[in-house]
Design a protein around this motif. Structure first.
Motif, mmCIF file in Angstrom:
data_model
loop_
_atom_site.group_PDB
_atom_site.id
_atom_site.type_symbol
_atom_site.label_atom_id
_atom_site.label_comp_id
_atom_site.label_asym_id
_atom_site.label_seq_id
_atom_site.Cartn_x
_atom_site.Cartn_y
_atom_site.Cartn_z
ATOM 1 N N GLY A 211 18.089 -15.213 0.789
ATOM 2 C CA GLY A 211 17.863 -14.116 0.550
ATOM 3 C C GLY A 211 18.036 -13.055 -0.272
ATOM 4 N N ASP B 10 3.339 -5.876 10.611
ATOM 5 C CA ASP B 10 3.489 -6.631 8.517
ATOM 6 C C ASP B 10 2.112 -5.789 8.443
ATOM 7 N N ASP C 108 10.397 -3.086 10.772
ATOM 8 C CA ASP C 108 10.243 -4.085 9.904
ATOM 9 C C ASP C 108 10.015 -5.290 10.766
ATOM 10 N N PRO C 109 8.919 -6.221 10.155
ATOM 11 C CA PRO C 109 8.568 -7.289 10.970
ATOM 12 C C PRO C 109 9.647 -7.990 11.562
ATOM 13 N N GLY C 110 10.351 -9.292 10.421
ATOM 14 C CA GLY C 110 11.431 -10.147 10.886
ATOM 15 C C GLY C 110 12.117 -9.571 11.733
ATOM 16 N N ALA C 111 12.731 -7.368 11.419
ATOM 17 C CA ALA C 111 13.536 -7.928 12.153
ATOM 18 C C ALA C 111 13.624 -7.380 13.537
ATOM 19 N N ARG D 179 9.176 -7.924 0.252
ATOM 20 C CA ARG D 179 6.986 -7.095 0.151
ATOM 21 C C ARG D 179 6.851 -5.382 0.428
ATOM 22 N N ASN E 289 2.079 -16.144 10.066
ATOM 23 C CA ASN E 289 3.011 -16.771 10.013
ATOM 24 C C ASN E 289 3.701 -17.851 11.214
ATOM 25 N N GLY F 272 5.146 -17.754 2.933
ATOM 26 C CA GLY F 272 6.318 -16.383 2.923
ATOM 27 C C GLY F 272 7.201 -16.208 2.739
ATOM 28 N N VAL G 150 18.002 -9.037 8.664
ATOM 29 C CA VAL G 150 19.338 -9.431 8.136
ATOM 30 C C VAL G 150 19.924 -7.318 8.966
ATOM 31 N N THR H 88 15.345 -5.546 6.576
ATOM 32 C CA THR H 88 14.999 -6.855 6.724
ATOM 33 C C THR H 88 15.555 -7.034 8.130
ATOM 34 N N LYS I 156 14.478 -4.944 -0.021
ATOM 35 C CA LYS I 156 13.882 -6.388 -0.639
ATOM 36 C C LYS I 156 12.519 -6.347 0.564
ATOM 37 N N ASP J 56 1.968 -7.626 4.298
ATOM 38 C CA ASP J 56 0.632 -8.236 3.814
ATOM 39 C C ASP J 56 -0.372 -8.890 5.088
ATOM 40 N N ASP K 175 0.808 -10.141 7.797
ATOM 41 C CA ASP K 175 0.554 -11.796 8.273
ATOM 42 C C ASP K 175 1.707 -12.566 9.110
#
Ligand code: ADP
Ligand code: MG
Length: 219
Positions: free
Chosen positions: A127, A36, A197-200, A184, A47, A84, A137, A135, A182, A41, A43
């Protein structure tokens, strides 16, 4: 031919899996934050760890004998502690999965798909990202598709989750060469290209944990 015994996962199996998810997120806290820091940012790890440690704390006290209720508790905890973009998204995913499994004390392989589809639908509605936006997704969508395909051919839960985990990993690495549209990271435009991607990544880690747990318990 003998009829196969129907195999199910119990409330304690689900709690066990959730505890492992908390440990995996904790162990990958720095890694997720590092990812990230390149396109966000810095986090995502903190998070996610805040949220999953709050879940771990709740799981150390007695919990409902209801898998749906436990997942909803996780969702509420994530919504209120993670913050976040990812907090409301993962929170919604767990809340929707919990709603889909309301009242269940045992899961059959097909329940994984019901919960997974509900979770993904929640993330998409909340989202508004689509596949290829770089993301979570991008990891979740192919994972659910692989789960569905494997279960349709009669695979055991562990085998189907293993396929889902591989598909999530491929989706995760597939976020590297694409531009974020999508969240940040999208503020960076073309500079988001070349970073995972961090979320992926956290989504892949969570799905891999489910696959490992299912294998361990013979689900
Ligand atoms: P924030 O971006 O607010 O700092 P986090 O760093 O915790 O929140 O989470 C970032 C991750 O959230 C991204 O890597 C991405 O996977 C995911 N994300 C961001 N926006 C969306 C969205 N609209 N839909 C799906 N996932 C998203
Ligand atoms: Mg962030």
């Amino acid at each position: 031919m003998e009829k196969e015994l129907s195999i199910s996962a119990t409330v304690s199996d689900v709690v066990n899996c959730l505890r492992k998810m908390c440990d995996v997120i904790h162990a990958n806290k720095e890694y997720l934050t590092e990812l990230d820091s390149a396109i966000g940012d810095a986090d995502h790890g903190t998070n996610m760890d805040r949220g999953f440690q709050a879940i771990a704390k709740k799981l150390s006290a007695p919990v409902d004998n209801d898998i749906g209720g436990i997942l909803k508790m996780c969702g509420m905890t994530l919504v209120t502690t993670v913050g976040g973009a990812s907090g409301p998204l993962y929170g919604t995913a767990f809340l929707q999965a919990g709603t889909a499994l309301a009242g269940k004390q045992e899961l059959e392989p097909g329940d994984l798909l019901v919960a997974g589809e509900a979770a993904l639908k929640g993330v998409l509605m909340r989202g508004k990202a689509i596949l290829g936006d770089k993301t979570m997704v991008d990891a979740l969508t192919p994972a659910i598709a692989a789960l569905e395909e494997a279960l349709a051919t009669g695979a055991k839960a562990a085998e189907a989750l293993e396929k889902a985990s591989i598909a999530a990993e491929t989706g995760m690495t597939g976020t590297i060469p694409i531009q974020a549209r999508k969240g940040r990271a999208s503020y960076l435009g073309e500079r988001s290209i070349g970073h995972q991607d961090p979320g992926a990544t956290s989504s892949f880690l969570l799905i891999r944990t489910m696959a490992e747990t299912a294998r361990e318990i013979g689900f």
